[in-house]
Scaffold this active site. Sequence first.
Site, PDB file in Angstrom:
ATOM      1  N   ASP A   1     -13.139   5.260   1.016  1.00  0.00           N
ATOM      2  CA  ASP A   1     -11.700   5.238   1.292  1.00  0.00           C
ATOM      3  C   ASP A   1     -11.131   6.656   1.246  1.00  0.00           C
ATOM      4  O   ASP A   1     -10.908   7.208   0.163  1.00  0.00           O
ATOM      5  CB  ASP A   1     -11.015   4.332   0.252  1.00  0.00           C
ATOM      6  CG  ASP A   1      -9.507   4.221   0.466  1.00  0.00           C
ATOM      7  OD1 ASP A   1      -8.969   4.903   1.363  1.00  0.00           O
ATOM      8  OD2 ASP A   1      -8.867   3.457  -0.280  1.00  0.00           O
TER       9      ASP A   1
ATOM     10  N   ASP B   1       0.875  -1.166   0.000  1.00  0.00           N
ATOM     11  CA  ASP B   1       0.000   0.000   0.000  1.00  0.00           C
ATOM     12  C   ASP B   1       0.917   1.223   0.000  1.00  0.00           C
ATOM     13  O   ASP B   1       1.498   1.575   1.023  1.00  0.00           O
ATOM     14  CB  ASP B   1      -0.903  -0.029   1.236  1.00  0.00           C
ATOM     15  CG  ASP B   1      -1.775   1.226   1.354  1.00  0.00           C
ATOM     16  OD1 ASP B   1      -1.680   2.115   0.481  1.00  0.00           O
ATOM     17  OD2 ASP B   1      -2.544   1.310   2.325  1.00  0.00           O
TER      18      ASP B   1
ATOM     19  N   GLU C   1      -7.232   0.531  -4.519  1.00  0.00           N
ATOM     20  CA  GLU C   1      -7.233   0.443  -3.051  1.00  0.00           C
ATOM     21  C   GLU C   1      -8.576  -0.024  -2.482  1.00  0.00           C
ATOM     22  O   GLU C   1      -8.614  -0.941  -1.654  1.00  0.00           O
ATOM     23  CB  GLU C   1      -6.785   1.779  -2.456  1.00  0.00           C
ATOM     24  CG  GLU C   1      -5.276   1.986  -2.660  1.00  0.00           C
ATOM     25  CD  GLU C   1      -4.806   3.424  -2.524  1.00  0.00           C
ATOM     26  OE1 GLU C   1      -5.615   4.288  -2.123  1.00  0.00           O
ATOM     27  OE2 GLU C   1      -3.635   3.693  -2.819  1.00  0.00           O
TER      28      GLU C   1
ATOM     29  N   LYS D   1       3.068  11.341  -3.438  1.00  0.00           N
ATOM     30  CA  LYS D   1       2.012  10.675  -4.214  1.00  0.00           C
ATOM     31  C   LYS D   1       1.114  11.713  -4.891  1.00  0.00           C
ATOM     32  O   LYS D   1       0.565  11.461  -5.954  1.00  0.00           O
ATOM     33  CB  LYS D   1       1.196   9.786  -3.284  1.00  0.00           C
ATOM     34  CG  LYS D   1       0.203   8.869  -3.968  1.00  0.00           C
ATOM     35  CD  LYS D   1      -0.393   7.905  -2.962  1.00  0.00           C
ATOM     36  CE  LYS D   1      -1.464   7.023  -3.562  1.00  0.00           C
ATOM     37  NZ  LYS D   1      -2.017   6.100  -2.539  1.00  0.00           N
TER      38      LYS D   1
END
Lengths: 170, 622
Positions: B206, B25, B184, B87
């Site tokens: 999420d 992850d 994800e 990211k």
Amino acid sequence: MTNHFELFGLAPSFALDAGALDRAFRELQAQVHPDRFAQAGDAERRASMQWSTRANEAYRLLRDPVERARYLLELHGVDTGFDTDTAMPGDFLARQIELREALEEAKHKRDVAALEAMKRGLAASSRALQAELASRIDRAQDYAGATGAVRQLQFLKRLAEEVDAAGDFD
Amino acid sequence: MALFQIAEPGQSAAPHRHRLAVGIDLGTTNSLVATVRSGIPTVLGDEQGRPLMPSIVRYLPGGAVEVGYAAQSRQVEDPKNCLASVKRFMGRGLRDVAYIENSPYDFVDAPGMVQLRTVAGVKSPVEVSAEILKALRRRAELSLAGDLAGAVITVPAYFDDAQRQATKDAARLAGLNVLRLLNEPTAAAVAYGLENASEGLYAVFDLGGGTFDISILRLSRGVFEVLATSGDAALGGDDFDHRVFCWALEEAKLPPLPPRDTRMLQLKSREAKEALALHGEAPLTAKLSSGEFIDLRLTTETFCRITQNLVHKTLGPTRKALRDAGLAVEDIKGVVMVGGATRMPQLQRAVAEFFGRDPLNNLDPDKVVALGAAMQANVLAGNQPEGGDWLLLDVIPLSLGIETMGGLVERIVPRNSTIPTARAQEFTTFKDGQTAMSIHVVQGERELVSDCRSLARFELRGIPPLAAGGARIRVGFQVDADGLLSVSAREQSTGLESSISVKPSYGLGDSDIERMLRDSFEHAREDMHARALREHRVEGERLAGAVRGALAADGGLLAPEERGEIDRLLAALEAALPGDDARAIKRAAEALNRATGSFAARRMDEGVKRALAGRSIANLDL
């Protein structure tokens, strides 16, 4: 090359058992999906992607009543004429114009209840057209005679999408 | 969930040997690596047993790096070289980056993807992410005592093609064999669904450090089918921190701060936010480099007020996902909460109110994605999971199309198409005698090209000069199981073909990656050849195993001379594998690959036939 119905082992018909289609699709993907071939050689991975792509495409098409009807007509050499033939019965067109005006008004007023009522109305009309298509295609095998109903169903589908999208007020 | 049993076609009869595979992850704020050990998915901790690794990389003069907690502890003293939350920059240009004015970094506006100037030179977000992945790989290899066969890397479901490609490039740079890029929320659904034997329609909500995803899934008899996904690739816990930071600047009436103070106040803002979860009020105190003291108190009430519209921003995509799935709120059986940011009470309340039910929080929202990824990696690596197999059917989050006249977008692959998918569309020339056509590939939902994300441009030349509208150019899109696009264009009358993988116009080309690999080896003093050898060996072993399995299962499909040829090439590959000649291994693998091409196609056809045969009896009564 098998057709989309054969790919799933189903008899070609407009009135399709959705559960049987779902099951067949899942069983086929369980065999061909790229996740089953993550450790295989390049050739197998390529073949898997092609098969899996094809299964997805066939499933998408057969699940959608408009696409399914269009495809069945095509299999019998009848062009639905979405791109070439735009003529529609006058009363159907008049009803469409009314509905579009009602949609604009509901959107303008943010009238959720009116949008919901439209959605229900469209769903009912769509069911009636689908019953007509099942009778024309599956029972009477009158493929050429089904084109008008397919085009009307397409109109309703577009409108239902717009009604759906109109529900987002932010 | 009752799982159906399926023999793994790629390896049915290969002798079983457990392959080391991990799920990673790669988060905005924290990253994790997990694996399946003795049938149980487990997060691998560091030497001190800490499961998370802060996604922070510090560059030192000379090119050495510190990753994780070591880098985190230096953020205030060395803000320009401690790169956090990269990211957010993956596959993004400078103008796409939010809050650039409050960021302590030296941005370099490079074509395609933004870059960062550090004491060790200019770094691409791909290189920074690769450092995080390398650190996780080392952690896994130490902990599992062996080389990794492969990894599943998770990405936000709402990541576009550029962001996915950048992630895959980073993994390649880190020396990982990517088994799959996995969304994800889908990874979370696997972990949650298998743990709780769930069946029915579920939403996965999420909210991570920098991204928000909402996915609607149908869980049924071992199949995880994503019906729709939506989200916001620039909304996450970071934004809540930023609101607190802006509030603090305003409350304390501060002028623009130097990088060091900015970073410190940002960290204090996050700490205050986290402290709020435990108490109704949190202090926010700091001493600035000017000597000035800040002494503020953040209350829950203030926090809810200043972040209200961020919470609200999650509901639009949630509505859109439900609508795309053709479902109403009442149809949803459970809402699984994922990502550390979903711990915030106001968010829990908003989700509960929207869905009319309490969200599900019984799995650790920080770990569930990594655990699901590990379970999927285990299956993809060919290790049979206990209790049967499962199948994931995922979708692309954003429509793909090309630019037509007047800057309009012609949609070719609509969003929420199940992948892999392929679509084609025909276009024609605009002018008499036109011999070239420029094809601009875009991604997004808007009508205008300028509102969508530009993915690539390429030219098809040598079109026969015909009257306007005479040529027929078929543009084909193929999206693979990682959600990555490749495009081909073909002029129908001449058969002239032009095809690209949609890489070059943003980010990195293959030559960039090679250069970065070389650079990183010079610093790490690792042997390039040793690495190539290791990679080709892993690849060669994988292939040899697959072919052995295929021969054992379906050898009957081959004529004796075909069988002889494959046996000979397989033996040649197996003979080359223990040697030190990387190129010889590669050549032997390529030869075996070529020779098994038609065998592979036949096996696949047989598999399909078997699937159909298994059903024909059940269908008789239809």
